[in-house]
Structure formats: structure tokens, C-alpha cells
Scaffold this motif. Structure first.
Motif, PDB file in Angstrom:
ATOM      1  N   ASN A 152       0.832  -1.195   0.000  1.00 58.49           N
ATOM      2  CA  ASN A 152       0.000   0.000   0.000  1.00 58.49           C
ATOM      3  C   ASN A 152       0.867   1.245   0.000  1.00 58.49           C
ATOM      4  OD1 ASN A 152      -0.720   2.047   2.418  1.00 58.49           O
ATOM      5  ND2 ASN A 152       0.271   0.248   3.291  1.00 58.49           N
ATOM      6  N   ALA A 153       0.348   2.268  -0.666  1.00 62.49           N
ATOM      7  CA  ALA A 153       0.919   3.606  -0.590  1.00 62.49           C
ATOM      8  C   ALA A 153      -0.280   4.543  -0.485  1.00 62.49           C
ATOM      9  CB  ALA A 153       1.775   3.906  -1.818  1.00 62.49           C
ATOM     10  N   PHE A 154      -0.862   4.586   0.713  1.00 62.38           N
ATOM     11  CA  PHE A 154      -2.103   5.321   0.933  1.00 62.38           C
ATOM     12  C   PHE A 154      -1.841   6.662   1.629  1.00 62.38           C
ATOM     13  CE2 PHE A 154      -4.710   1.094   1.409  1.00 62.38           C
ATOM     14  CZ  PHE A 154      -4.420   0.773   0.101  1.00 62.38           C
ATOM     15  N   SER A 155      -1.418   6.589   2.890  1.00 63.28           N
ATOM     16  CA  SER A 155      -1.349   7.781   3.741  1.00 63.28           C
ATOM     17  C   SER A 155      -0.178   8.677   3.369  1.00 63.28           C
ATOM     18  CB  SER A 155      -1.239   7.372   5.207  1.00 63.28           C
ATOM     19  OG  SER A 155      -2.381   6.657   5.612  1.00 63.28           O
ATOM     20  N   GLU A 156      -0.312   9.946   3.746  1.00 64.20           N
ATOM     21  CA  GLU A 156       0.738  10.930   3.497  1.00 64.20           C
ATOM     22  C   GLU A 156       1.107  11.609   4.809  1.00 64.20           C
ATOM     23  OE1 GLU A 156      -0.470  13.415   0.239  1.00 64.20           O
ATOM     24  OE2 GLU A 156      -0.929  11.688  -1.038  1.00 64.20           O
ATOM     25  N   ALA A 162      -5.751  12.657   7.761  1.00 59.16           N
ATOM     26  CA  ALA A 162      -5.346  11.382   7.170  1.00 59.16           C
ATOM     27  C   ALA A 162      -6.005  11.128   5.819  1.00 59.16           C
ATOM     28  CB  ALA A 162      -5.669  10.234   8.130  1.00 59.16           C
ATOM     29  N   ALA A 163      -7.203  11.666   5.622  1.00 60.64           N
ATOM     30  CA  ALA A 163      -7.933  11.437   4.378  1.00 60.64           C
ATOM     31  C   ALA A 163      -7.630  12.486   3.311  1.00 60.64           C
ATOM     32  CB  ALA A 163      -9.435  11.409   4.649  1.00 60.64           C
ATOM     33  N   ASP A 164      -6.683  13.385   3.570  1.00 58.60           N
ATOM     34  CA  ASP A 164      -6.276  14.388   2.587  1.00 58.60           C
ATOM     35  C   ASP A 164      -5.084  13.871   1.798  1.00 58.60           C
ATOM     36  OD1 ASP A 164      -8.226  16.056   3.564  1.00 58.60           O
ATOM     37  OD2 ASP A 164      -6.866  17.176   4.879  1.00 58.60           O
ATOM     38  N   PHE A 165      -5.154  13.987   0.489  1.00 63.01           N
ATOM     39  CA  PHE A 165      -4.093  13.452  -0.369  1.00 63.01           C
ATOM     40  C   PHE A 165      -3.622  14.513  -1.357  1.00 63.01           C
ATOM     41  CE2 PHE A 165      -7.029   9.918   0.605  1.00 63.01           C
ATOM     42  CZ  PHE A 165      -6.175   9.133   1.352  1.00 63.01           C
ATOM     43  N   GLU A 166      -2.322  14.556  -1.562  1.00 57.24           N
ATOM     44  CA  GLU A 166      -1.735  15.436  -2.563  1.00 57.24           C
ATOM     45  C   GLU A 166      -1.229  14.656  -3.776  1.00 57.24           C
ATOM     46  OE1 GLU A 166       1.227  17.834  -0.712  1.00 57.24           O
ATOM     47  OE2 GLU A 166      -0.176  18.757   0.715  1.00 57.24           O
TER      48      GLU A 166
END
Length: 425
Positions: A152-156, A162-166
Motif C-alpha cells: 500500500n501507498a495510501f497515507s501521506e 489522514a484522508a487528505d491526499f496530494e
């Protein structure tokens, strides 16, 4: 050092010199032979129990020396336990989620790092079932049944929530190009395929499933937490990684309408904590029976006859069994929600999982703490490495805060508000 650690893994796990950039770790080969396919819930439990008996023998050594479980992970995925939630119509076992949770718990009681590595794989398999079309399901499930592991490569690391992604992708004909930076990437280091959560130009989150050794995909072994030390949950760098559109899974659809996807991700977390608690209680009983001395005022010959110790062990056992009962109940509700994903069924599955998550978190922390109180001072000696249980519990239970589970439960009971739809609920 164990012979299970390869030269690359040894090098990667050493501290990096100052002012240098850690290098990526090469991937590991796909299985040469197809994985076994589990035939029943009973077989899944039996196989998990047999593997756990092997994994526990060197679990303390792996934790102490941070030896990645390469051979163990191969045995785990080749056993067929990584495909147990593939639907029957695609050739999979499709066991009950109560059984899946029990399998995760059994492995976690032996080594929770190994168990956690399977977590996102099982969740992605469930998501593919929910959101992928027939052709994509057929292709990806065939790979899972053959023994291919998803990481997995989910979290940043630096996002506000946690649910914000760039991390984003752009169109490139039959492929997309993915760029970004990830952290907490459990399983990516030892995966064959790496699902990446990336946003499209509309801000929707997809799983872009990349080959582990795709150009531009770099996995850095820089996980430094004091617990769950061998999950290799470090950094993934993504620089225009090409992913075929056949492997672009519309994950966002799993949360546009009621589905069990979030509850499935969560019940695996529950089961890992139950396994940690089970291991700690078993260690407490063994140590008190074999090594602990009775207190000077007790007048007893055996520590195991101390009435206060007996009471504490009874309390811990009761609380673990309560957590396991809720875990099983949650698995059965997930089965219903998968079969018929109505808003009511999904909410009941989420609520059951939230209840189980509260108890599994609390007993994991309580059992790993009480171990030392009941076993005595000598249980803290480094030769026993029993603190790994507390470190694992304290680290893993931080995944999502229990205080918010109480809020979900209270709002549902008091105001009839269904839990939110996302991977943490």
C-alpha cells in the motif's frame, strides 16, 4: 542475525549516514509456483494456526534485530490466506469475515507485524470486489489467487488530515502517470504490486496499482517506530510512475454509497489488536507459572497461586473473550453488508466493528501493561524481550483513535446518526 534477512534488507535497515538520502530497496520476486487456494473456513483457521506456530519461534528475534519477515511472508501468502476474501465466482474461497478476522488474530498473536502487512492487501481485495468492473476483477483476482501480494501507498505524512491526499495522476494514453510521496506504507517494501491512493483531476481517489519495481517508484526502508518494527511501513516516492489503466481502481466509489469497505479495513485492525492481547496474556500465564516468585507476604510456594494474580488473569481473559465475541459479531455483520449493502446493514456492520475496536484496543493495552505487573521485575530483562508486546500494542492502536469510536457509537444510539463512510469507519 537470522539467515531470513537478505543482504539488501540488512543494508536498508541500518541507520543512514547524516546528510545522505536513503536509497530505495529493490522489490522481491513474485512466487515461482501458484499459491494454494483455501477450500473452507475450517481450513483457513487450521492453516493460520500451523503458520503461527512457526512464526512465533523467531518473532522476538525479528523484533529485537529488526529482521524483515521475508521467508515468513512468502509462506503466509503462498498458503492461500491472502486470497480468502476473493469471491467464489472468481475461484476464491470467500470465507466469512468472522473467519478472516480470526485468521488475522491468530497470525498477530504470533507476530503482529506479519499480520499487519496483510492488512491493506485484504482491504484492497474487498475494494476491488465493490468498485471494479467484471474484467478488472477477473484480472486482479487471478493475480491474487496466484500468490501476488498487494502492498500500500495510501497515507501521506504532511497532510492536514489522514484522508487528505496530494498525490495525483495524469492521463498518458493507456496508462496514467502518478506522482507524490507516501508514508505509513505497510507492506510496500515486500509487495509485488503497490496500490497507490491518487487523485484524478476531479479530486476523486483511485487505487493506482503499480508494479513494485516500476520506474519512478522508490520504497525507502525508514520506518523507525518503537513498535510493529518489521512492517517496513516507511516512505514511498512516486515520480511519474506509469500504471496501466487496467490497474486503475475507482476506490472513491466504495464510499459514494453504503458499502462494507471501511468496516473491512477496520476489522483487520481489530483482529491485530486482539492477537497482541492474546499473546500478552499467554506470555503472562507462562511467565507466572514458570519464572515468577510469589510475593514475600503471601506464604505461597507458587506465584500462580497468588489470589490477586489469579483475579487479574481472570479479568484479562474475560475482557479478551468479550473483544473476540464482538469481533466475531462484527465479521458476521460485514458478511451481511457485503451480500446486501443497504444503508442499514452497512451501518450495523460499522457499529459492530467500532464496538469491537474499542474493546480490542483497551485489552491490548491493558494486557501488555499488566504482563509486567503480574510477571514481576525479571520479566523486564532484555533477554525475554517481552516489552515488544506493549510496544506493538501502543503503536498499532494509534491507527485510529478510540475516542472517536465512542462518539460514533453514542451518536448512533442517541441520535440515529449512521457512521461516516471512509476507510477509518
Amino acid at each position: 542475525m537470522s539467515t531470513l534477512q537478505t543482504e539488501d534488507a540488512v543494508t536498508a535497515s541500518q541507520p543512514h549516514p547524516a546528510n545522505t538520502t536513503p536509497r530505495g530497496v529493490p522489490g522481491y520476486p513474485r512466487p515461482a509456483q501458484p499459491a494454494h487456494i483455501i477450500q473452507s473456513d475450517e481450513e483457513a483457521i487450521r492453516v493460520a494456526t500451523e503458520l503461527a506456530a512457526q512464526f512465533v519461534l523467531t518473532a522476538a528475534e525479528r523484533d529485537r534485530d529488526r529482521i524483515l519477515p521475508i521467508t515468513e511472508l512468502d509462506a503466509f501468502s503462498q498458503s492461500g490466506l491472502w486470497s480468502i476474501n476473493v469471491p467464489k465466482r472468481f475461484g476464491g474461497p470467500e470465507v466469512s469475515y468472522a473467519t478472516l478476522a480470526k485468521v488475522v488474530q491468530i497470525i498477530a498473536a504470533a507476530d503482529p507485524s506479519i499480520s499487519q502487512i496483510s492488512q491493506n492487501h485484504l482491504g484492497v481485495v474487498a475494494a476491488i470486489r465493490t468498485v471494479s468492473d467484471e474484467a478488472q476483477q477477473r484480472e486482479l483476482f487471478a493475480q491474487v489467487l496466484s500468490g501476488v501480494r498487494f502492498g500500500n501507498a495510501f497515507s501521506e505524512f504532511g497532510s492536514k488530515r489522514a484522508a487528505d491526499f496530494e498525490t495525483r495522476f495524469v492521463d498518458d494514453g493507456d496508462h496514467v502517470l502518478v506522482s507524490g510521496k507516501k508514508f505509513y506504507s505497510s507492506g510496500a517494501l515486500l509487495a509485488h504490486l503497490v496500490p497507490i491512493v491518487a487523485l484524478d483531476d476531479q479530486g476523486r481517489a483511485w487505487y493506482a496499482i503499480a508494479d513494485r519495481d516500476a520506474p519512478g517508484l522508490t520504497v525507502i526502508d525508514d520506518w523507525s517506530a518503537f513498535g510493529q518494527r518489521t512492517t517496513a511501513s516507511g516512505t514511498v516516492l512516486l515520480d511519474n510512475v506509469r500504471v496501466p489503466k487496467t490497474h486503475l481502481v475507482p476506490g472513491y466509489k466504495g464510499y459514494e454509497a453504503p458499502s462494507a469497505d471501511g468496516a473491512i479495513f477496520q476489522i483487520v485492525q481489530v483482529a491485530i489488536d486482539s492477537g497482541i492481547a492474546e499473546a500478552a496474556i499467554n506470555e503472562t500465564i507462562r511467565f507466572v507459572r514458570e519464572k515468577s516468585r510469589p510475593w514475600v507476604d503471601s506464604g505461597l510456594d507458587r506465584a500462580s497461586d497468588d489470589p490477586y494474580t489469579i483475579q487479574r488473569v481472570g479479568d484479562l481473559t474475560l475482557r479478551l473473550h468479550a473483544a473476540e465475541a464482538l469481533q466475531e459479531k462484527a465479521g458476521l455483520w460485514i458478511d451481511r453488508a457485503v451480500a446486501e449493502p443497504t444503508a442499514e446493514n452497512v451501518a450495523k456492520a460499522q457499529i459492530a466493528v467500532a464496538e469491537a475496536k474499542v474493546l480490542s484496543t483497551e485489552i491490548a493495552i491493558e494486557a501488555t501493561n499488566r504482563l509486567f505487573e503480574l510477571a514481576g521485575t525479571r520479566s523486564t530483562l532484555a533477554e525475554h524481550n517481552l516489552d515488544r508486546h506493549w510496544r506493538n500494542a501502543r503503536t498499532h492502536t494509534l491507527h485510529d483513535p478510540v475516542r472517536w469510536k465512542y462518539a460514533i457509537l453514542g451518536n448512533y444510539a442517541l441520535n440515529g446518526v449512521n457512521p461516516p463512510l471512509h476507510a477509518w469507519s
